[in-house]
Design an enzyme around this catalytic site. Structure first.
Site, short mmCIF file in Angstrom:
data_model
loop_
_atom_site.label_atom_id
_atom_site.label_comp_id
_atom_site.label_asym_id
_atom_site.label_seq_id
_atom_site.Cartn_x
_atom_site.Cartn_y
_atom_site.Cartn_z
N LYS A 1 65.01 31.60 34.94
CA LYS A 1 64.89 30.23 35.13
C LYS A 1 63.68 29.56 36.03
O LYS A 1 62.93 28.70 35.83
CB LYS A 1 66.18 29.53 35.64
N ASP B 1 70.84 22.06 34.41
CA ASP B 1 71.76 22.69 35.17
C ASP B 1 72.18 21.74 36.52
O ASP B 1 73.20 21.85 36.74
CB ASP B 1 71.07 24.00 36.14
P1 ATR Z 1 70.49 33.12 39.41
O1 ATR Z 1 69.54 32.37 38.52
O2 ATR Z 1 71.88 33.40 38.89
O3 ATR Z 1 70.70 32.41 40.86
P2 ATR Z 1 68.93 34.89 40.84
O4 ATR Z 1 67.97 34.11 41.19
O5 ATR Z 1 68.77 36.66 40.50
O6 ATR Z 1 69.88 34.81 39.93
O7 ATR Z 1 70.03 34.95 42.13
C1 ATR Z 1 70.88 35.83 42.32
C2 ATR Z 1 71.63 35.45 43.73
O8 ATR Z 1 72.70 36.34 43.96
C3 ATR Z 1 70.95 35.58 44.97
O9 ATR Z 1 71.23 34.81 45.89
C4 ATR Z 1 71.03 37.11 45.22
O10 ATR Z 1 70.81 37.12 46.66
P3 ATR Z 1 69.16 37.81 46.98
O11 ATR Z 1 68.49 36.36 47.22
O12 ATR Z 1 69.11 38.31 48.47
O13 ATR Z 1 68.56 38.48 45.95
C5 ATR Z 1 72.61 37.21 45.30
N1 ATR Z 1 72.78 38.76 44.93
C6 ATR Z 1 72.70 39.35 43.97
N2 ATR Z 1 73.06 40.81 44.20
C7 ATR Z 1 73.67 40.63 45.37
C8 ATR Z 1 74.15 41.54 46.21
N3 ATR Z 1 74.46 42.83 45.98
N4 ATR Z 1 74.68 41.22 47.56
C9 ATR Z 1 74.32 39.97 48.17
N5 ATR Z 1 73.87 39.05 47.34
C10 ATR Z 1 73.56 39.32 45.98
#
Ligand code: ATR
Length: 307
Positions: free
Chosen positions: A77, A133
């Site tokens: 996105k 969204d």
């Molecule tokens: P989306 O479009 O669904 O928001 P994204 O931009 O990849 O997808 O974001 C995923 C979110 O989940 C982020 O807030 C990510 O944290 P980071 O910004 O630190 O990457 C969080 N997230 C994903 N895996 C994680 C994990 N194992 N522990 C903590 N936060 C996680």
């Protein structure tokens, strides 16, 4: 099984699609194809596994094949903002594109949705990026949890694509206190700085609240997989101190976070409503017809709860 469509796929069938990585758990095809069938359109909605490195060429491919539109999900996105020919106000405002409408110029020189023009009469095509969204998040939260966002205190987990849109939209709705928590703290800090600049009446804190909140909103991807840790650090904040809990995840329909919230007596909702409203608006953008919301909701619920 009887064909739910009014038409078989033929050489005139037009296509829309969702791109994601991963994509195979998406409920969008079930929901959108039900909506398309109810509108009596000879269209189909497909799902493709597209790696972020291939996103630009996949968008170009859809354009070349005269797809009517695309939805983009994780992790495309934010990337897509720089890949479309023109950005709608909604995508500019919220900084993310989840819907692309392909458009062509009509004889009056106006850009119109591709659906208005037979495929063999189309010459030039442009991609137009929208964000459906943001409105979907607040509509679903308000409807499903009966929350008045204006003046509310909210703890938002996640500052990725979905978290960023949610934070900015909640600020625009006039929430009073917004607490932002993210694994990568700098991302939450960036969003907080933006909100302080654009919405000075909102008190934004990066970190957990000391007191109770009206709503805890999970916008991280934690909870999608059974092995995932909780997105909430229970040593920092107890779920029982949230009046209501919304999880943007819809599969599983009840994440461990929602389960804990239910057991703690909180009002809860999963991300079905958000998926529904963003998808319904996308279908309206492509078709210029009102989306058959209840049919789309029925197909979505069937897909999520009976699979
Ligand atoms: P989306 O479009 O669904 O928001 P994204 O931009 O990849 O997808 O974001 C995923 C979110 O989940 C982020 O807030 C990510 O944290 P980071 O910004 O630190 O990457 C969080 N997230 C994903 N895996 C994680 C994990 N194992 N522990 C903590 N936060 C996680």
């Amino acid at each position: 099984m009887p064909n739910p469509f009014n038409t078989e796929i033929d050489a005139s069938t037009r296509y829309c699609a969702v791109y994601g990585h991963p994509i195979k758990h998406s409920a969008s095809p079930a929901m959108q194809n039900a909506g398309i069938a109810a509108l009596g359109l000879n269209w189909r909605y497909l799902a493709f596994e597209v790696h972020p490195d291939d996103l630009a060429s996949a968008i170009a491919g859809a354009k070349a094949m005269k797809f009517l539109g695309l939805n983009l999900t994780v992790p495309h996105k934010l990337l897509a903002v720089g890949m479309v020919d023109i950005i709608d106000e909604s995508a500019k405002r919220w900084g993310a594109v989840n819907t692309i409408r392909f458009e062509t110029e009509n004889s009056d020189g106006q850009w119109v949705p591709l659906a208005r023009v037979p495929a063999d009469a189309i010459t030039e095509i442009r991609s137009h990026g929208f964000n459906t969204d943001a409105d979907a998040i607040t509509r679903s939260v308000q409807e499903d949890l009966k929350i008045e966002l204006n003046g509310a205190s909210i703890l938002l987990l996640g500052a990725g694509g979905a978290g960023r849109v949610a934070a900015l939209k909640l600020a625009a709705e006039g929430v009073k206190n917004l607490f932002l928590v993210n694994r990568t703290k700098t991302k939450a800090e960036e969003i907080a700085a933006l909100i302080r600049e654009e919405h000075p009446s909102v008190t934004v804190t990066v970190g957990y609240p000391k007191n109770s909140v009206d709503l805890l909103l999970n916008a991280t991807s934690l909870g999608l997989r059974p092995s995932d840790a909780s997105p909430l650090d229970a040593s920092e904040f107890s779920v029982k101190d949230a009046g209501a809990v919304y999880d943007m995840i819809y599969r599983p329909a009840e994440t461990p976070l929602l389960n804990a919230a239910k057991n703690a007596g909180c009002r809860t909702a999963n991300g079905i409503g958000m998926l529904l409203y963003q998808g319904a608006r996308a279908l309206e953008l492509w078709s210029e017809k009102p989306a058959p919301i209840s049919i789309m909701r029925g197909a979505l619920e069937k897909n999520v709860y009976q699979k």
